[in-house]
Design a protein around this motif. Sequence first.
Motif, PDB file in Angstrom:
ATOM      1  N   ASP A  90       0.875  -1.161   0.000  1.00 38.57           N
ATOM      2  CA  ASP A  90       0.000   0.000   0.000  1.00 38.57           C
ATOM      3  C   ASP A  90       0.921   1.221   0.000  1.00 38.57           C
ATOM      4  OD1 ASP A  90      -2.423   1.416   0.126  1.00 38.57           O
ATOM      5  OD2 ASP A  90      -2.441   1.434   2.319  1.00 38.57           O
ATOM      6  N   GLU A  91       0.379   2.387  -0.121  1.00 38.86           N
ATOM      7  CA  GLU A  91       1.226   3.577  -0.143  1.00 38.86           C
ATOM      8  C   GLU A  91       2.118   3.618   1.092  1.00 38.86           C
ATOM      9  OE1 GLU A  91       0.878   8.451  -0.316  1.00 38.86           O
ATOM     10  OE2 GLU A  91      -0.932   7.210  -0.301  1.00 38.86           O
ATOM     11  N   ALA A  92       3.454   3.632   0.863  1.00 41.36           N
ATOM     12  CA  ALA A  92       4.458   3.718   1.927  1.00 41.36           C
ATOM     13  C   ALA A  92       4.453   2.506   2.855  1.00 41.36           C
ATOM     14  CB  ALA A  92       4.297   4.998   2.727  1.00 41.36           C
ATOM     15  N   LEU A  93       3.901   1.385   2.409  1.00 47.58           N
ATOM     16  CA  LEU A  93       3.900   0.142   3.187  1.00 47.58           C
ATOM     17  C   LEU A  93       4.556  -0.949   2.354  1.00 47.58           C
ATOM     18  CD1 LEU A  93       3.000  -1.479   5.713  1.00 47.58           C
ATOM     19  CD2 LEU A  93       0.835  -1.914   4.523  1.00 47.58           C
ATOM     20  N   TYR A  94       5.658  -1.518   2.869  1.00 47.24           N
ATOM     21  CA  TYR A  94       6.467  -2.450   2.089  1.00 47.24           C
ATOM     22  C   TYR A  94       6.639  -3.794   2.790  1.00 47.24           C
ATOM     23  CZ  TYR A  94       7.610   1.610  -0.715  1.00 47.24           C
ATOM     24  OH  TYR A  94       7.529   2.709  -1.524  1.00 47.24           O
ATOM     25  N   TYR A  95       6.633  -4.833   1.969  1.00 54.29           N
ATOM     26  CA  TYR A  95       6.900  -6.216   2.385  1.00 54.29           C
ATOM     27  C   TYR A  95       8.246  -6.606   1.793  1.00 54.29           C
ATOM     28  CZ  TYR A  95       6.639 -11.315   1.525  1.00 54.29           C
ATOM     29  OH  TYR A  95       6.908 -12.652   1.402  1.00 54.29           O
ATOM     30  N   THR A  98      10.914 -12.050   7.215  1.00 53.01           N
ATOM     31  CA  THR A  98       9.922 -11.166   6.620  1.00 53.01           C
ATOM     32  C   THR A  98       9.972  -9.843   7.359  1.00 53.01           C
ATOM     33  OG1 THR A  98       8.479 -13.049   6.121  1.00 53.01           O
ATOM     34  CG2 THR A  98       7.489 -10.851   6.053  1.00 53.01           C
ATOM     35  N   LEU A  99      10.170  -8.764   6.623  1.00 54.43           N
ATOM     36  CA  LEU A  99      10.242  -7.436   7.224  1.00 54.43           C
ATOM     37  C   LEU A  99       9.127  -6.570   6.636  1.00 54.43           C
ATOM     38  CD1 LEU A  99      11.709  -5.267   8.943  1.00 54.43           C
ATOM     39  CD2 LEU A  99      13.139  -4.818   6.928  1.00 54.43           C
ATOM     40  N   ILE A 100       8.253  -6.065   7.496  1.00 56.02           N
ATOM     41  CA  ILE A 100       7.191  -5.155   7.088  1.00 56.02           C
ATOM     42  C   ILE A 100       7.592  -3.755   7.543  1.00 56.02           C
ATOM     43  CG2 ILE A 100       4.743  -4.615   7.226  1.00 56.02           C
ATOM     44  CD1 ILE A 100       5.356  -7.350   5.964  1.00 56.02           C
ATOM     45  N   VAL A 132       4.185 -16.800   5.785  1.00 58.40           N
ATOM     46  CA  VAL A 132       3.954 -15.443   6.270  1.00 58.40           C
ATOM     47  C   VAL A 132       3.372 -14.653   5.107  1.00 58.40           C
ATOM     48  CG1 VAL A 132       4.949 -13.364   7.271  1.00 58.40           C
ATOM     49  CG2 VAL A 132       5.908 -15.601   7.860  1.00 58.40           C
ATOM     50  N   THR A 133       2.211 -14.073   5.306  1.00 56.61           N
ATOM     51  CA  THR A 133       1.573 -13.272   4.255  1.00 56.61           C
ATOM     52  C   THR A 133       1.187 -11.912   4.826  1.00 56.61           C
ATOM     53  OG1 THR A 133      -0.723 -13.928   4.691  1.00 56.61           O
ATOM     54  CG2 THR A 133       0.586 -15.393   3.295  1.00 56.61           C
ATOM     55  N   ILE A 134       1.065 -10.949   3.948  1.00 54.45           N
ATOM     56  CA  ILE A 134       0.446  -9.684   4.313  1.00 54.45           C
ATOM     57  C   ILE A 134      -0.751  -9.527   3.396  1.00 54.45           C
ATOM     58  CG2 ILE A 134       2.037  -8.342   2.853  1.00 54.45           C
ATOM     59  CD1 ILE A 134       1.684  -6.065   5.007  1.00 54.45           C
TER      60      ILE A 134
END
Length: 271
Positions: free
Chosen positions: A77-82, A96-98, A215-217
Amino acid sequence: MTDTLNLSDTRTWLPLDGLAPGFDAAKAELTDDLAGRTFTTVDERGAQTAYRFDADAVVWESGAESGRDDVEVIEVDEALYYAQYTPAAHPDTAVTLILDLRSGYALTVVSALGSAEPGRTAVQMSFTPARIAELEAHGEAPAPTDELIGRRVLWVYSTVHAYEHVYLSPHWYSWHCLAGPEQGLADTDENTVWRVRPGIYVFTWREKVIPCGSVTIADHRDQKALRAHGVLFGADESNSGATHFTFGAHGRLLSNTVHPLEYDPARPLER
């Protein structure tokens, strides 16, 4: 699939490698948005991990350990990274780094492959929320949630692979393969869910039959157009090492169960 196939014979279930071909068809395009940037996560104990991103690699340093590893980065999403990588020094783990650059918070999930034993799945996971030192933190930090409980969701990974998930409780969910090489198979496995933004969740599971975890987002904001990105990690077919692959999925909400308060699966356990 034939009528004579014994779906209950778990010895015939595919290893993780067998599921991989074509499973990544819905994976989102990778991004190099983070290239050239450095982020330092600081957890509640004050422990720090620094990450410097290149176009397709991440250089990390945590305490006395450091490394440079291939990384896949997706903008959720905007400014949200996986971001997903496996440390070369620890091939039996996956990281996994969010990174939420809008809120200034991060969540790290480390999946570790070991041996299954009574009361313990082969893949174990640790969850570490943190603030990002280079940014001002505001809003809500990632936290465990029970907001998915009661939902039944269809996830389509490719033109071949489709599953439904039923989120049962803070500890359990059920999966059922509707199409693909595991068609007809189903089970109930451990899950853990964290909320990172309103309507966006880190959903993880750990299987007991196949030594693997995921691991999912997942973005649940539009019930008719859900989107997920993730990794499957576990033992390879020879059971001599680890394997992993990333994937994506499109989904939709099929139904939602609302329990009476006295039977709410999220209420404290009684002993």
